[in-house]
Scaffold this motif. Structure first.
Motif, mmCIF file in Angstrom:
data_model
loop_
_atom_site.group_PDB
_atom_site.id
_atom_site.type_symbol
_atom_site.label_atom_id
_atom_site.label_comp_id
_atom_site.label_asym_id
_atom_site.label_seq_id
_atom_site.Cartn_x
_atom_site.Cartn_y
_atom_site.Cartn_z
ATOM 1 N N ASP A 1 -14.777 10.465 -10.506
ATOM 2 C CA ASP A 1 -15.072 9.501 -9.441
ATOM 3 C C ASP A 1 -14.283 8.227 -9.717
ATOM 4 O O ASP A 1 -14.823 7.218 -10.171
ATOM 5 C CB ASP A 1 -16.591 9.251 -9.422
ATOM 6 N N GLU B 1 -14.636 8.073 -14.007
ATOM 7 C CA GLU B 1 -16.035 8.493 -14.177
ATOM 8 C C GLU B 1 -16.080 10.010 -14.185
ATOM 9 O O GLU B 1 -15.969 10.639 -13.132
ATOM 10 C CB GLU B 1 -16.918 7.981 -13.018
ATOM 11 N N PHE C 1 -23.917 7.830 -2.150
ATOM 12 C CA PHE C 1 -22.780 7.280 -1.410
ATOM 13 C C PHE C 1 -21.798 8.437 -1.233
ATOM 14 O O PHE C 1 -22.069 9.561 -1.668
ATOM 15 C CB PHE C 1 -22.145 6.088 -2.138
ATOM 16 N N LYS D 1 -14.879 3.239 -3.667
ATOM 17 C CA LYS D 1 -14.991 4.628 -4.135
ATOM 18 C C LYS D 1 -14.105 5.594 -3.368
ATOM 19 O O LYS D 1 -14.062 6.772 -3.688
ATOM 20 C CB LYS D 1 -16.447 5.091 -3.980
ATOM 21 N N GLU E 1 -17.799 13.511 -13.946
ATOM 22 C CA GLU E 1 -19.058 13.925 -13.315
ATOM 23 C C GLU E 1 -19.108 15.444 -13.141
ATOM 24 O O GLU E 1 -18.095 16.082 -12.834
ATOM 25 C CB GLU E 1 -19.205 13.273 -11.933
ATOM 26 N N VAL F 1 -23.636 10.502 -6.392
ATOM 27 C CA VAL F 1 -24.831 9.805 -6.865
ATOM 28 C C VAL F 1 -24.388 8.748 -7.865
ATOM 29 O O VAL F 1 -23.651 9.047 -8.809
ATOM 30 C CB VAL F 1 -25.818 10.777 -7.546
HETATM 31 MN MN MN Z 1 -19.712 8.036 -9.921
#
Ligand code: MN
Length: 301
Positions: free
Chosen positions: A177, A146, A119, A194, A148, A90
């Motif tokens: 991420d 990132e 995604f 990503k 998460e 997300v």
């Molecule tokens: Mn992310």
């Protein structure tokens, strides 16, 4: 707290539970009737349901001596080393992160997303605690981190109502991420930026869902010891229940699916001046009640 791991040593890959004092319970060796056929891998254990998890907790509370190893002699793999499907993600799920991203594009009045922005990352992006992250410096000039919260799905479901969503969660882990920001923007769809090889550190372990209120816990990221992200999962725009509800509309979630739920503010590209990850950087992602996921960036050879 139960910490479920996938690990490897000279005898191969197995399932375990971390114990106090640097010890590791080898669940494959501990076995017993209650775990029969459920220790092949983490997915088998997850699919065993509540009775198998209860048996694991009982073994961890009273570990059979012959099944206790020195954790230092084992190498942790990602708790689910190779998910069967893409890692579901997300984007833009913390308001202050939405705002910092919009600032880099000159937008000063950010608009709240009305629906979760989904995604995915390919399954083979997943790497373990202490694994290295490639700098990919021939491909991206803007590698970023990132932290998460990762939700691991335990029970299959489709069109899952929000008030039943947490019944479908097996446990919690930590994801990073890792993103090529320039690629994320260049290609429109986020997948390319990503889903670089080895861009999804996951782990170090899974904490069972009933042992942590993961919707109300601290979340942080450090780069070379410097605190870059420092927030709380209660600040998500769409909480885990809403994410599971929305993602499962017309789409069957399956045991072992991994959902990473968005990152808070403090990512490198939005800093002043912007920061990118470089070879040698140590990234530590921390969630209170789970632990710390550490990875080092390496120049890709
Ligand atoms: Mn992310």
């Amino acid at each position: 707290m139960t910490r479920l791991v996938t690990f490897a040593d000279a005898k191969g890959q197995r399932l375990g539970a971390m114990l106090e004092g640097g010890r590791l319970l080898d669940l494959t060796a501990a076995g017993g009737a209650a775990l029969a056929g459920r220790t092949a891998d983490m997915l088998a254990l997850i699919e065993g349901g509540p009775s198998v998890l209860a048996a694991v907790k009982a073994l961890a509370a009273n570990p059979p001596a012959g099944a206790v190893l020195d954790a230092g002699a084992a190498r942790l793999l990602a708790p689910i080393p190779r998910p069967r499907r893409n890692v579901f993600c997300v984007g833009r799920n913390y308001m202050d992160h939405v705002a910092e991203g919009d600032r880099t594009r000159g937008i000063t009045n950010p608009e709240l997303p009305k629906f979760p922005q989904f995604f995915t990352k390919a399954p083979d992006t997943v790497i373990a605690h202490e694994d290295w992250i490639p700098a990919h410096d021939g491909v991206t000039k803007w590698l970023d981190y990132e932290v998460e919260l990762a939700a691991i799905i335990g029970r299959e479901g489709r069109d899952i109502p929000k008030d039943q969503a947490l019944d479908h969660v097996f446990g919690w882990s930590i994801g990073n991420d890792v993103t090529g920001r320039d690629l994320q923007r260049r290609y429109g769809q986020w997948f390319k930026g990503k889903s670089l090889d080895r861009s999804c550190p996951l782990g170090p372990w899974i904490v069972p869902a009933d042992e942590l209120d993961a919707l109300n816990t601290g979340i942080r990221c450090f780069v070379n010891g410097e605190k870059r992200q420092d927030s709380h999962t209660s600040k998500m725009i769409f909480d885990v229940k809403e994410i599971i509800h929305q993602l499962s509309l017309g789409f069957t979630l399956k045991p072992g699916d991994v959902i990473i739920t968005g990152t808070p503010e403090g990512v490198g590209y939005a800093m002043q001046p912007p920061q990118t990850l470089k070879p040698g950087d140590v990234v530590e992602c921390e969630i209170d009640g789970i632990g710390r996921l550490r990875n080092t960036v390496r120049a890709e050879g």
